[in-house]
Write an enzyme that holds these catalytic residues in place. Structure first.
Site, PDB file in Angstrom:
ATOM      1  N   SER A 191       0.833  -1.187   0.000  1.00 53.84           N
ATOM      2  CA  SER A 191       0.000   0.000   0.000  1.00 53.84           C
ATOM      3  C   SER A 191       0.878   1.251   0.000  1.00 53.84           C
ATOM      4  O   SER A 191       1.746   1.390  -0.848  1.00 53.84           O
ATOM      5  CB  SER A 191      -0.940  -0.045   1.202  1.00 53.84           C
ATOM      6  OG  SER A 191      -1.972   0.870   1.053  1.00 53.84           O
ATOM      7  N   ASP A 442      -8.598  -5.576  -5.811  1.00 55.46           N
ATOM      8  CA  ASP A 442      -8.247  -4.453  -4.953  1.00 55.46           C
ATOM      9  C   ASP A 442      -8.527  -3.170  -5.717  1.00 55.46           C
ATOM     10  O   ASP A 442      -7.927  -2.923  -6.770  1.00 55.46           O
ATOM     11  CB  ASP A 442      -6.769  -4.540  -4.593  1.00 55.46           C
ATOM     12  CG  ASP A 442      -6.288  -3.336  -3.795  1.00 55.46           C
ATOM     13  OD1 ASP A 442      -7.123  -2.588  -3.266  1.00 55.46           O
ATOM     14  OD2 ASP A 442      -5.051  -3.151  -3.712  1.00 55.46           O
ATOM     15  N   HIS A 467      -5.965  -6.578  -1.569  1.00 55.39           N
ATOM     16  CA  HIS A 467      -4.953  -5.617  -1.132  1.00 55.39           C
ATOM     17  C   HIS A 467      -3.760  -6.329  -0.494  1.00 55.39           C
ATOM     18  O   HIS A 467      -3.882  -6.939   0.559  1.00 55.39           O
ATOM     19  CB  HIS A 467      -5.590  -4.633  -0.157  1.00 55.39           C
ATOM     20  CG  HIS A 467      -4.876  -3.329  -0.057  1.00 55.39           C
ATOM     21  ND1 HIS A 467      -4.513  -2.584  -1.146  1.00 55.39           N
ATOM     22  CD2 HIS A 467      -4.441  -2.629   1.020  1.00 55.39           C
ATOM     23  CE1 HIS A 467      -3.902  -1.479  -0.755  1.00 55.39           C
ATOM     24  NE2 HIS A 467      -3.845  -1.501   0.547  1.00 55.39           N
TER      25      HIS A 467
END
Length: 506
Positions: A191, A442, A467
């Site tokens: 991320s 995601d 994710h």
């Protein structure tokens, strides 16, 4: 009123970074974060509050490094020292072996260590030293202690460039102290942490020989990626499971707004949503629902997990099962609430929901500042999504930041500093040894690198991935595509390290 609130901000993450990192609500600045970025009312404490991961029980040793406050000036205050937390595991390491460094996201570093079992899984294969470095201004790495967020004068030292310099200084010092300066370093991040890992490889190629950036939305800046892509991605996750489920959620917002105009609407809503305290705003209920659907799409993992919340395998499918099983007489809003309850109460431990005032158990609130300065991700909601449409309004957003922090966002700084437009040309000319991994379920993947740029800058894309699912610990229930993705990552990293040692010998 709800439309006005939505038009005044972006969305997140990271989590959190993440988001957790983080990442996506219309009515709060916190929701503007990318991958691991969570709104106040949606997260709970994870299983890892000690220095070990719940899956493996292999301990990390906690260390603190004396870090300089400002790496880029020579003013007297810049020499102030704060203590940056990092976790280290040397169980499998041998002197001269590789060092795997996780570039910390926007939250407590233990939380990311708990959810990055992949490094523990592969450490024995590489005989690697594992290091998880906490991002400045998060967790216990507070330059001004409890006063770190008191004003822009203190929190102004929170940005990605300072964080990258922190990692560079710490890694160099660690290698010197271990008398292992020839050890190759590979950086990992998911991320926002994945964005940092990729940027670190570009900014400090002499320190890290490669980077694995998982679910890193480095193209969600300026107008590189369509603004509606994120929410379109969330909506597609639900629509692909059940068209009825998608339509129920899409129709629930109108029912919620209609309820807000009723005299006893808030009291009825508080009762129906099992709020622990009476609600003062319909907006809070909307954010609560919105968060549940967004984050469930992000963590639509193929196995049971406890990252943001304790959730079953393929939680989007489980949410839609709840909606589709309810009788036609139920309102869309009650069906949406029943589905959202899976996110907040899958463990069946909650008797009521703290909808308006959640705790910040992972220390993520610093993302508000980052979103108001450099991490400006202009996300909007189209008519085709299952959420209420809205368009990103930079002027309104900037005014909100000025009121909260006294600062004006720099919407073009990230692409100026790290590149963005025609990024494939920049990476091809100046970059090498980067893996960008993304799962198309995601929603952040729509701002990721999805095609190979060169022989050494590789995009690993899976249709079903969520994710940074590849960073999770391996389990016996992992699908074949996930096993294969991790195998590819390991093989590529092996090739980097083998090449490095060959060059070193020659």
């Amino acid at each position: 009123m709800m439309m006005m609130m939505m038009m005044m901000v972006l969305i997140p993450l990271f989590l959190s970074l993440l988001s957790l990192l983080l990442f996506t609500l219309p009515a709060t600045l916190a929701s503007q974060s990318p991958p691991v970025f969570f709104p106040r009312a949606t997260y709970q404490s994870s299983a890892l509050e000690q220095n070990e991961t719940p899956e493996t029980k292999i301990p990390y040793k906690t260390q603190f490094f004396p870090q300089i406050l400002d790496h880029f000036t020579y003013k007297p205050r810049s020499y102030k020292i704060f203590y940056q937390k990092y976790l280290i595991n040397s169980q499998f390491w041998h002197h001269g072996g590789p060092i795997f460094v996780y570039t910390g996201n926007e939250g407590n570093i233990e939380w990311f260590a708990a959810n990055t079992g992949f490094l523990l899984d592969i450490a024995p294969k590489f005989r690697a030293l594992l290091v998880f470095i906490e991002h400045r201004f998060y967790g216990e790495s507070m330059p001004f202690g409890k006063d770190s967020y008191n004003s822009a004068e203190t929190v102004g030292y929170l940005d990605s460039q300072q964080a990258l310099a922190d990692y560079a200084v710490l890694i160099r010092s660690l290698k010197q102290n271990l008398s292992s300066e020839a050890s190759p370093v590979v950086v990992f991040g998911g991320s926002y942490g994945g964005m940092l890992a990729a940027w670190f490889r570009l900014k400090y190629p002499h320190i890290a020989i490669g980077a694995l950036a998982s679910s890193a939305p480095i193209l969600y800046f300026d107008d590189i990626t369509p603004q509606t892509g994120f929410y379109d991605g969330v909506s597609q996750d639900f629509k692909s499971v059940s068209l009825n489920c998608f339509q129920v959620i899409k129709g629930s917002w109108a029912e919620l707004e209609a309820l807000s105009s009723q005299r006893q609407g808030l009291a009825e809503l508080s009762k129906n949503f099992k709020s622990c305290k009476g609600l003062h705003s319909v907006d809070a209920a909307q954010d609560w629902l919105w968060s549940a659907f967004v984050y469930t799409a992000m963590v639509n993992y193929p196995t049971e997990a406890n990252f943001m919340m304790h959730l079953p395998a393929y939680p989007v499918k489980e949410m839609c099962k709840i909606i589709d099983a309810l009788p036609p007489g139920e309102t869309k809003l009650s069906k949406a609430f029943a589905a959202a309850s899976l996110y907040y109460n899958y463990s069946q431990t909650e008797n009521c929901f703290n909808i308006e005032h959640g705790s910040d158990s992972h220390g993520l609130h610093g993302w508000d500042w980052q979103a108001c300065t450099e991490m400006v991700m202009p996300l909007s909601c189209s008519n085709e999504s299952m959420f209420t449409p809205y368009s990103f309004n930079y002027d309104a957003f900037a005014e909100q930041c000025r009121q909260k922090y006294g600062v004006t966002p720099r919407p073009h700084w990230i692409t100026t500093e790290f590149g963005g437009k025609r990024i494939e040309l920049m990476l091809k000319r100046f970059g090498s040894n980067i893996i960008f991994s993304n799962g198309m379920q995601d929603p952040w993947s729509r701002g990721g690198v999805l095609k190979n740029i060169s022989a050494s800058i590789v995009a690993l894309v899976t249709e079903e991935g969520a994710h940074h699912v590849d960073f999770r610990s391996a389990t016996k229930d992992d699908p074949d595509w996930l096993v294969q993705q991790r195998r590819q990552e390991v093989d590529i990293i092996h090739s980097w390290i083998d090449e490095y040692y060959a060059d070193l010998r020659s």
